[in-house]
Design a protein around this motif. Sequence first.
Motif, PDB file in Angstrom:
ATOM      1  N   ILE A  29      20.239 149.223  50.517  1.00 31.05           N
ATOM      2  CA  ILE A  29      20.731 150.587  50.737  1.00 31.05           C
ATOM      3  C   ILE A  29      19.798 151.612  50.095  1.00 31.05           C
ATOM      4  O   ILE A  29      19.383 152.585  50.749  1.00 31.05           O
ATOM      5  CB  ILE A  29      22.150 150.736  50.173  1.00 31.05           C
ATOM      6  N   GLY A  30      19.449 151.407  48.831  1.00 25.82           N
ATOM      7  CA  GLY A  30      18.659 152.394  48.091  1.00 25.82           C
ATOM      8  C   GLY A  30      17.290 152.644  48.700  1.00 25.82           C
ATOM      9  O   GLY A  30      16.888 153.806  48.910  1.00 25.82           O
ATOM     10  N   PHE A  31      16.570 151.582  48.998  1.00 28.03           N
ATOM     11  CA  PHE A  31      15.243 151.759  49.581  1.00 28.03           C
ATOM     12  C   PHE A  31      15.330 152.193  51.046  1.00 28.03           C
ATOM     13  O   PHE A  31      14.365 152.756  51.577  1.00 28.03           O
ATOM     14  CB  PHE A  31      14.423 150.482  49.427  1.00 28.03           C
ATOM     15  N   GLY A  32      16.470 151.940  51.690  1.00 32.89           N
ATOM     16  CA  GLY A  32      16.685 152.486  53.028  1.00 32.89           C
ATOM     17  C   GLY A  32      16.801 154.003  52.997  1.00 32.89           C
ATOM     18  O   GLY A  32      16.260 154.703  53.862  1.00 32.89           O
ATOM     19  N   VAL A  33      17.492 154.521  51.983  1.00 34.42           N
ATOM     20  CA  VAL A  33      17.603 155.974  51.810  1.00 34.42           C
ATOM     21  C   VAL A  33      16.229 156.590  51.572  1.00 34.42           C
ATOM     22  O   VAL A  33      15.879 157.632  52.155  1.00 34.42           O
ATOM     23  CB  VAL A  33      18.560 156.307  50.649  1.00 34.42           C
TER      24      VAL A  33
END
Length: 266
Positions: free
Chosen positions: A122-126
């Motif tokens: 999720i974080g690196f997708g953001v």
Amino acid sequence: MLWYQIVFLAVIQGLTEFLPISSSAHLILPSQLLNWPDQGLAFDVAVHVGTLIAIVGYFRKDIAQIIFAWCVSIKDKQSTPNSRLAWWICLATLPACVFGLLFDDFISTHLRSLEVIAYTTIGFGVLLWLSDRYGTSHKTEQDLALKSVLLIGLAQALALIPGTSRSGITMTAARFLGFGRESAARFSFLLSIPLILAAGGLKSVELVSSNLAVDWGSILMGVILSAISAYLCIYLFLKWLNTIGFFPFFVYRLILGGVLLLIVYL
């Protein structure tokens, strides 16, 4: 493994090696949801060979020109765009090698949990979406310089953390640095070659020294399917990237990360 497990895992590995969606997040789901067996060391070697065949096959002309220019630059001390690109690829690969040697045991022990993979997905997708939304597109591969190469290389080292996505984080860094989508993707793909070669080589050494029995039929199927799926993935990704951007991959990562968190907490 059964034949359909081999087909599924080989195709998934071929696709997720180059899409910015994290291969580790996808390969852990079958074992968690379907109770499939671990694919094993021999199969890991097979799919690494397959993805290497795909990337070398797709960029064969570029690679030949880069290697030739690099050799000429060493011999005649002449610098060209292709010879500089060769040196940039070597330099950007170093951080991942160093970090891998220093922190591999720590990562294997503490960061391979489903929870970590969910949050990094999720974080690196953001970050991927933010880089594409707010990054400029005024640079190409010819504009690579020491600072940008080192930053992209350091970003690639973060991909040692499961769920990050090697291709995703390198494209994210390149977009934040002002490189266009296609240039970011092409450099990311070329940058994958030494790492896939190194990872496949290390796993091959482990396999030979382990004296494990090898199912050569499964290995051959894994090589072929991962190579085909990876080649098609590279072709279609580069063809459609400027049209679709990174937003669909951002949405997909949010959904995937959410599914993983549901598995963790329910």
